[in-house]
Design an enzyme around this catalytic site. Sequence first.
Site, PDB file in Angstrom:
ATOM      1  N   LYS A  49       0.912  -1.087   0.003  1.00  0.00           N
ATOM      2  CA  LYS A  49      -0.132  -0.059  -0.044  1.00  0.00           C
ATOM      3  C   LYS A  49       0.874   1.409  -0.072  1.00  0.00           C
ATOM      4  CE  LYS A  49      -3.737   2.326   0.370  1.00  0.00           C
ATOM      5  NZ  LYS A  49      -3.790   3.637   0.941  1.00  0.00           N
ATOM      6  N   GLU A  95       0.962   6.797  -6.556  1.00  0.00           N
ATOM      7  CA  GLU A  95      -0.381   7.875  -6.966  1.00  0.00           C
ATOM      8  C   GLU A  95       0.423   9.050  -6.814  1.00  0.00           C
ATOM      9  OE1 GLU A  95      -3.308   9.175  -3.455  1.00  0.00           O
ATOM     10  OE2 GLU A  95      -3.636   7.024  -4.119  1.00  0.00           O
TER      11      GLU A  95
END
Length: 295
Positions: A166, A173
């Site tokens: 993550k 991102e």
Amino acid sequence: MHLGMIGLGKMGANMRQRLINAGLQVTGYDRNPEVSDVPSLQELVSALPSPRIVWVMVPAGAPTDSVIGELKSLLSAGDLVIDGGNTRFSDDERHAADLAENGIRFVDCGVSGGVWGLKNGYGLMAGGESSDIEELMPIFDALRPEGERARSFVHVGDVGAGHYAKMVHNGIEYGIMQAYAEGYELLSAKSSIRDVPGTFTAWQEGTVIRSWLLDLVVEALEKDPELKDIAGYVDDSGEGRWTVEEAIANAVPMPVITAALFQRFASRQDDSPTNKMIAALRQQFGGHAVKRPTE
């Protein structure tokens, strides 16, 4: 299946509702009594059947440490704790070892989907023992989007691996968001470009840069085409920093993600000391004009 959910903020509350919508029973606890199902962690633990399953969804760092510490004293051997927050992967290893002293199992799970997860489902990245992951699959299947499991869920590896994945996801991102933002600024700066929002909209189908983030760019520009109601101050929640730290530790070049992280730092400076010095040096060696603070 009946589980406990600790932390009913924007993510936790939506996750609880999605689980309930899928037919699972969820007892939630939050410090805010207006949204909590029970008044205390003790009451939460008492409401769950054994072996208990408790999903922790609170901010990383001290809040998670505090909850894990309290659960250690409340839960019993064989119970299982899932940390679904944005905890640093190295903390997972510490939490797992601490809980294991009382025979309590631990799984970490990176969760992506934001405020849209209730409707669309969440991307899930889990770390822990295979037997524990298998036991939790009804929960993971309820949270993830419909369709092929492998496209929205992965058992990444050992404890900490889920949050590590993550972390890298969020670092990527950062880079993608930075690229869209820079493209927006360049389009806005060119006088011959008459329709910036329409340009992004036209990229949503058929182009190689189409994505959900691009869809969100379009949505933001539909509401505020010139972004007049948004200040250019960008926070970071930690994962980008950890990604860059890991890149350094493993000698992996990450110029894009690193630059995107540093740009967020720059966004918080009204009058950058670095830029002040560059202006001063240009004046010193070249006699270039400088702007005064009031100009």
